[in-house]
Design an enzyme around this catalytic site. Sequence first.
Site, PDB file in Angstrom:
ATOM      1  CE1 TYR A  61      12.525 -57.456  -4.784  1.00  0.00           C
ATOM      2  CE2 TYR A  61      13.083 -55.588  -3.381  1.00  0.00           C
ATOM      3  CZ  TYR A  61      12.560 -56.862  -3.537  1.00  0.00           C
ATOM      4  OH  TYR A  61      12.084 -57.530  -2.453  1.00  0.00           O
ATOM      5  CE  LYS A  86      27.169 -36.176  10.993  1.00  0.00           C
ATOM      6  NZ  LYS A  86      27.116 -34.723  11.218  1.00  0.00           N
ATOM      7  CG  ASP A 113      42.149 -36.905  -0.832  1.00  0.00           C
ATOM      8  OD1 ASP A 113      42.947 -37.801  -0.493  1.00  0.00           O
ATOM      9  OD2 ASP A 113      41.718 -36.800  -2.001  1.00  0.00           O
TER      10      ASP A 113
HETATM   11 MN    MN Z   1      41.699 -41.556  -0.749  1.00  0.00          MN
END
Ligand code: MN
Length: 356
Positions: A146, A188, A249
Amino acid sequence: MKNYTIALIPGDGIGPEVVAEGVKVLQAIEKADDAISFSFTRYPWGCEYYLENGKMMDADGMEKLKSADAIYLGAVGYPGVPDHISLRDLLLRIRKEFDQYVNLRPVTLLHPTLTPLKSKTERDIDFLVIRENSEGEYAGVGDWLYRGKPEEVVLQTGVFSRKGTERIIRYAYEEARKANKTLTSVSKGNALNYSMVFWDEVFEEVGKEYPDVKTYSYLVDAASLYFVSNPERFGVVVTSNLFGDILTDIGAAITGGMGLATGANVNPEKNYPSMFEPVHGSAPDIAGKGLANPLAAIWSVSQMMDFFGEKQWGSTILKTIKKILNEPEQLTPDLGGKRSTSEVGDRFVELLLERN
Ligand code: MN
Ligand code: NAD
Ligand code: IPM
């Protein structure tokens, strides 16, 4: 004489700038070592190629890459082409179709001045993140229903197969055993009640075969905290595709930044070529200015040499990175120096070829 064929995909932005320096290093090795030679094939694939041809790589691109011993990639993605097209059709496609299910991302402090963490030294920050690299949150499964309507619904399904989960966890146990290090699983399960509960179960199950490996299991939020507050907790870390992306990171941030973070995309069975690349992207903010730090891309060459079994060169390159980090004025601005990308590459090669 051993000849290795290397497919070069310099890609976008600073990709070509840093790959040029990695190639300099490979050519220096070839000159210095009578037993090794390299054949390079360069592919012009990336966002410019897309704007000209309407696709990220040749139609038979995967076929062309198949015969290479390794792929050496710079970075993919640039403003003007939607990231979900450029990355999915080139970088992620290669990782998935070549079954490069292991992503090896070392988080190792190579020089004490590089970490922003007060009172942490090289002894505290030295671990390996093993990221699942072929499925999980990156499976590309979902739907967009949609579109544009008030009842719009978007689904992005994580895919955790028994085979995919078991093999990455087993790989990590093997690495931890070989290196005599602890193994930490990051997941998690408290919120992701299917995928991560399954992940945790497989981690325990496989662990029964490795009673000699000391294990920990952390939730990803707490693991993010410990990456910064207690990096010495980690030896080998195994985690899912997305968590591994984000955590590495943070790993880069505590060890000198994106200019120094490397990753190897490995197909351990060698049914397909493996791919070596810096963790960073195309950095449009500094592209074309000679500001990019080539040391991450050069560290990728070290990982490539290790993968080829040329361990001597793998460790010589790493030692040389440590050497050049002792010369702050010889570095790029991200590390406080004034040198350009290619000047760093030139100095690196000088140091590499110096005996002892
Ligand atoms: Mn990355
Ligand atoms: P990025 O890694 O390109 O840049 C993040 C920051 O780190 C920027 O400030 C950049 O200047 C700096 N940086 C990165 N590499 C550096 C180096 N070698 N030397 C000095 N500084 C460096 O991440 P981004 O800005 O989020 O992404 C830019 C583009 O790259 C996007 O299209 C993204 O999708 C893509 N990307 C590709 C890859 C890949 O090809 N493996 C990885 C990450 C992002
Ligand atoms: C990385 C990158 C890629 C990833 C992107 C560009 C798809 O961020 O290699 O870390 O998320 O794997």
